[in-house]
Design an enzyme around this catalytic site. Structure first.
Site, PDB file in Angstrom:
ATOM      1  N   ASN A  90      18.987  -1.821   7.353  1.00  0.00           N
ATOM      2  CA  ASN A  90      19.625  -1.859   8.671  1.00  0.00           C
ATOM      3  C   ASN A  90      19.416  -0.545   9.414  1.00  0.00           C
ATOM      4  O   ASN A  90      19.507   0.532   8.813  1.00  0.00           O
ATOM      5  CB  ASN A  90      21.129  -2.101   8.513  1.00  0.00           C
ATOM      6  CG  ASN A  90      21.439  -3.419   7.823  1.00  0.00           C
ATOM      7  OD1 ASN A  90      20.712  -4.391   7.990  1.00  0.00           O
ATOM      8  ND2 ASN A  90      22.509  -3.453   7.036  1.00  0.00           N
ATOM      9  N   HIS A  96      24.277  -3.547  12.052  1.00  0.00           N
ATOM     10  CA  HIS A  96      25.102  -3.529  10.830  1.00  0.00           C
ATOM     11  C   HIS A  96      24.881  -2.314   9.947  1.00  0.00           C
ATOM     12  O   HIS A  96      25.190  -2.368   8.760  1.00  0.00           O
ATOM     13  CB  HIS A  96      24.908  -4.814  10.000  1.00  0.00           C
ATOM     14  CG  HIS A  96      25.170  -6.058  10.777  1.00  0.00           C
ATOM     15  ND1 HIS A  96      26.433  -6.497  11.082  1.00  0.00           N
ATOM     16  CD2 HIS A  96      24.325  -6.943  11.357  1.00  0.00           C
ATOM     17  CE1 HIS A  96      26.370  -7.597  11.803  1.00  0.00           C
ATOM     18  NE2 HIS A  96      25.098  -7.875  11.993  1.00  0.00           N
ATOM     19  N   HIS A 103      18.545   3.644   4.088  1.00  0.00           N
ATOM     20  CA  HIS A 103      18.717   3.033   2.763  1.00  0.00           C
ATOM     21  C   HIS A 103      18.196   1.614   2.779  1.00  0.00           C
ATOM     22  O   HIS A 103      18.288   0.901   3.773  1.00  0.00           O
ATOM     23  CB  HIS A 103      20.183   3.062   2.311  1.00  0.00           C
ATOM     24  CG  HIS A 103      21.155   2.489   3.294  1.00  0.00           C
ATOM     25  ND1 HIS A 103      21.612   3.181   4.388  1.00  0.00           N
ATOM     26  CD2 HIS A 103      21.752   1.276   3.342  1.00  0.00           C
ATOM     27  CE1 HIS A 103      22.454   2.431   5.072  1.00  0.00           C
ATOM     28  NE2 HIS A 103      22.553   1.263   4.463  1.00  0.00           N
ATOM     29  N   PHE A 104      17.627   1.242   1.647  1.00  0.00           N
ATOM     30  CA  PHE A 104      17.164  -0.130   1.425  1.00  0.00           C
ATOM     31  C   PHE A 104      18.130  -0.791   0.448  1.00  0.00           C
ATOM     32  O   PHE A 104      18.394  -0.247  -0.622  1.00  0.00           O
ATOM     33  CB  PHE A 104      15.753  -0.136   0.806  1.00  0.00           C
ATOM     34  CG  PHE A 104      14.681   0.324   1.752  1.00  0.00           C
ATOM     35  CD1 PHE A 104      14.507   1.669   2.038  1.00  0.00           C
ATOM     36  CD2 PHE A 104      13.841  -0.591   2.350  1.00  0.00           C
ATOM     37  CE1 PHE A 104      13.520   2.095   2.914  1.00  0.00           C
ATOM     38  CE2 PHE A 104      12.853  -0.175   3.232  1.00  0.00           C
ATOM     39  CZ  PHE A 104      12.691   1.163   3.514  1.00  0.00           C
ATOM     40  N   HIS A 105      18.647  -1.939   0.844  1.00  0.00           N
ATOM     41  CA  HIS A 105      19.472  -2.741  -0.069  1.00  0.00           C
ATOM     42  C   HIS A 105      18.541  -3.659  -0.866  1.00  0.00           C
ATOM     43  O   HIS A 105      17.688  -4.334  -0.278  1.00  0.00           O
ATOM     44  CB  HIS A 105      20.417  -3.672   0.696  1.00  0.00           C
ATOM     45  CG  HIS A 105      21.437  -3.006   1.560  1.00  0.00           C
ATOM     46  ND1 HIS A 105      22.757  -2.871   1.185  1.00  0.00           N
ATOM     47  CD2 HIS A 105      21.353  -2.475   2.800  1.00  0.00           C
ATOM     48  CE1 HIS A 105      23.440  -2.293   2.164  1.00  0.00           C
ATOM     49  NE2 HIS A 105      22.607  -2.042   3.159  1.00  0.00           N
TER      50      HIS A 105
END
Ligand code: AMP
Length: 146
Positions: A90, A96, A103-105
């Site tokens: 995001n 969101h 950051h990568f989820h």
């Protein structure tokens, strides 16, 4: 100081001032379990470089993330038994993003748990596509010349 250099809780995690469940670490990248998982194994992969948004990352930091992201995905799959997952990234609060550090989820998808997505596809307009390509190619050329 612009928003891309403001410290966040993730700097404290990188510095070891706040604990995390560390999944992976090297000179440039840290991965740890998300404190509010959408499913078991939900992992965050972050560059140590402090930038709010993906487009602000240096090539070196981006390359370091790209090199290990598939490896960490494999570890998440093996550890959880999931066979499907989403990688979510995001940028901006209206998209969101809560923590203003790239950051990568990695979110394993199970029958009940995981990322829910509302996706309403439109239809690509040919005139608009042409105009967009002209502007995007110019932007890429300018970026390359920087
Ligand atoms: P985003 O909405 O993409 O900015 O997501 C930020 C994520 O960071 C959320 O999923 C949070 O649960 C997660 N998060 C925030 N603080 C921590 C923390 N101290 N340790 C692990 N994950 C965190």
């Amino acid at each position: 100081m612009d928003q891309s250099h403001q410290a966040t809780i993730f700097d404290k995690i990188i510095a070891g001032e706040i604990p995390c469940h560390r999944v992976y670490e090297d000179d440039r990248v840290l991965a740890f379990l998300d404190i509010g998982p959408l499913s078991p194994g939900h992992t965050l992969v972050i560059p140590k470089e402090r930038k709010a948004h993906l487009h602000q990352l240096s090539d070196d930091a981006a390359a370091a993330i790209g090199r290990v992201l598939p490896r960490i995905c494999r570890a998440v799959l093996q550890a959880t038994g999931a066979t499907a997952y989403n990688v979510l990234q995001n940028n901006g609060s209206s998209a969101h993003q809560l923590v203003m550090h790239v950051h990568f989820h990695i979110i394993p998808k199970f029958e009940r748990d995981g990322l829910g997505i509302g996706w309403k596809p439109g239809k690509l307009d040919q005139t608009q596509a042409k105009a967009l390509l002209t502007r995007m190619h110019a932007a890429l050329e300018a970026d390359r010349a920087r």
